[in-house]
Design a protein around this motif. Structure first.
Motif, mmCIF file in Angstrom:
data_model
loop_
_atom_site.group_PDB
_atom_site.id
_atom_site.type_symbol
_atom_site.label_atom_id
_atom_site.label_comp_id
_atom_site.label_asym_id
_atom_site.label_seq_id
_atom_site.Cartn_x
_atom_site.Cartn_y
_atom_site.Cartn_z
ATOM 1 N N ALA A 81 0.723 -1.429 -0.103
ATOM 2 C CA ALA A 81 -0.061 -0.013 0.101
ATOM 3 C C ALA A 81 0.820 1.140 -0.030
ATOM 4 O O ALA A 81 0.632 2.354 -0.690
ATOM 5 N N ARG A 82 2.029 1.275 0.825
ATOM 6 C CA ARG A 82 2.837 2.370 0.724
ATOM 7 C C ARG A 82 3.267 2.763 -0.496
ATOM 8 O O ARG A 82 3.655 3.877 -0.826
ATOM 9 N N GLN A 83 3.937 1.715 -1.406
ATOM 10 C CA GLN A 83 4.657 1.731 -2.706
ATOM 11 C C GLN A 83 3.552 2.340 -3.628
ATOM 12 O O GLN A 83 3.943 3.001 -4.560
ATOM 13 N N LYS A 84 2.259 1.830 -3.446
ATOM 14 C CA LYS A 84 1.052 2.232 -4.507
ATOM 15 C C LYS A 84 0.974 3.807 -4.241
ATOM 16 O O LYS A 84 0.660 4.572 -5.143
ATOM 17 N N ARG A 85 0.724 4.168 -2.919
ATOM 18 C CA ARG A 85 0.493 5.722 -2.733
ATOM 19 C C ARG A 85 1.749 6.657 -3.130
ATOM 20 O O ARG A 85 1.538 7.688 -3.718
ATOM 21 N N MET A 87 3.610 6.015 -5.838
ATOM 22 C CA MET A 87 3.645 5.869 -6.994
ATOM 23 C C MET A 87 2.547 6.637 -7.743
ATOM 24 O O MET A 87 2.215 6.946 -8.676
ATOM 25 N N LYS A 88 1.491 7.063 -6.835
ATOM 26 C CA LYS A 88 0.223 7.863 -7.145
ATOM 27 C C LYS A 88 -0.508 6.486 -8.098
ATOM 28 O O LYS A 88 -1.279 7.385 -9.111
ATOM 29 N N ILE A 89 -0.586 5.521 -8.018
ATOM 30 C CA ILE A 89 -1.156 4.785 -8.979
ATOM 31 C C ILE A 89 -2.729 5.040 -8.810
ATOM 32 O O ILE A 89 -3.366 4.970 -9.988
ATOM 33 N N PHE A 90 -3.499 5.335 -7.767
ATOM 34 C CA PHE A 90 -5.005 5.614 -7.663
ATOM 35 C C PHE A 90 -5.226 7.021 -7.840
ATOM 36 O O PHE A 90 -6.161 7.467 -7.632
ATOM 37 N N HIS A 91 -4.269 7.764 -8.158
ATOM 38 C CA HIS A 91 -4.451 9.328 -8.343
ATOM 39 C C HIS A 91 -5.185 9.505 -9.570
ATOM 40 O O HIS A 91 -4.452 9.209 -10.612
ATOM 41 N N ILE A 92 -6.118 10.373 -9.630
ATOM 42 C CA ILE A 92 -6.725 10.745 -10.989
ATOM 43 C C ILE A 92 -6.308 12.165 -11.175
ATOM 44 O O ILE A 92 -6.553 13.242 -10.414
ATOM 45 N N LYS A 93 -5.740 12.300 -12.327
ATOM 46 C CA LYS A 93 -5.224 13.617 -12.624
ATOM 47 C C LYS A 93 -6.385 14.733 -12.910
ATOM 48 O O LYS A 93 -7.269 14.378 -13.151
ATOM 49 N N PRO A 94 -6.158 15.835 -12.607
ATOM 50 C CA PRO A 94 -7.184 17.125 -12.718
ATOM 51 C C PRO A 94 -7.711 17.241 -14.103
ATOM 52 O O PRO A 94 -8.887 17.333 -14.175
ATOM 53 N N GLU A 95 -7.048 16.826 -15.085
ATOM 54 C CA GLU A 95 -7.749 16.764 -16.415
ATOM 55 C C GLU A 95 -8.458 15.976 -16.863
ATOM 56 O O GLU A 95 -9.266 15.835 -17.561
ATOM 57 N N HIS A 96 -8.474 14.773 -16.001
ATOM 58 C CA HIS A 96 -9.188 13.494 -16.014
ATOM 59 C C HIS A 96 -10.597 13.718 -15.258
ATOM 60 O O HIS A 96 -11.312 12.706 -15.433
#
Length: 223
Positions: A81-85, A87-96
């Motif tokens: 979980a720490r590595q995923k955070r 790397m921002k795997i679940f981050h949705i970019k503002p333009e999306h």
């Protein structure tokens, strides 16, 4: 190894260097018998002639070392979980973060639920539909917060884009990404005129875990 090389005599120029002398067949046989006789226990029933005729004499054996590189597991390890955070795997970019981008996902979800509930025909009982929704995947569903411990969340409507164990992430028509906690929140979802309420406190599981869970049958099911 070639048998001819094993039986070949030692070259004369190496005899003095190695300190060995050539032996005749009779001398070699006498030495072998004496060596084996000394190695056999006195009370042993082993026949010396049988040993020389039918069994191979192993003078030394070294077990080959295993290649450790081949014994390593080839299964790739997943990220924690720490590595995923990080790397921002679940981050949705503002333009999306745009409502219209997820409308096709909503249409796919509607068709998925209709197929899951055998067409959502008028003859389908509410209990049957609720049982199906308990294990369904809600990514793409339009959720509306109808009750919440946080008053500012009440009335929020949007498409569910991400579901985690304790939260829903929805994108509103105003292109805003909202994070709604499941606990102490009640959501409404509508499919073809059928409205169901989802009690978030009972949904505090990942979608994959919920699909495999066995729910107890009750007279009425509070989602």
């Amino acid at each position: 190894m070639n048998e001819a090389l094993v039986r070949a005599t030692i070259p004369q120029d190496l005899v003095k260097v190695l300190g060995v002398e050539p032996r005749t067949d009779s001398q070699a046989e006498a030495f072998t018998r004496s060596f084996l006789k000394n190695g056999i226990q006195p009370n042993s029933r082993t026949d010396l002639n049988s040993m020389l005729s039918h069994k191979a004499v192993v003078l030394g054996y070294a077990r080959p070392k295993k290649d450790k590189s081949k014994t390593k597991s080839k299964r790739a390890k997943g990220l924690n979980a720490r590595q995923k955070r990080a790397m921002k795997i679940f981050h949705i970019k503002p333009e999306h973060q745009r409502y219209e981008l997820f409308l096709p996902l909503h249409e796919l979800w509607r068709q998925y639920i209709i197929d899951l509930c055998n067409g959502l025909k008028p003859s389908c009982s509410p209990q049957f539909v609720q049982q199906k929704l308990l294990k369904a995947d809600f990514h793409g569903a339009i959720l509306t917060v109808i009750r919440s411990k946080c008053p500012s969340h009440v009335g929020t409507t949007g498409i569910l884009v991400q579901e985690f164990k304790h939260i829903f992430k929805i994108i509103t028509k105003e292109d805003r990404l909202k994070v709604i906690p499941k606990r102490n929140s009640v959501f409404a979802v509508e499919v073809n005129g059928f409205v169901s309420h989802i009690y978030g406190s009972r949904f505090e599981q990942r979608a994959s875990e919920r699909s495999a869970k066995k729910f107890k049958t009750r007279g009425t099911i509070d989602l």
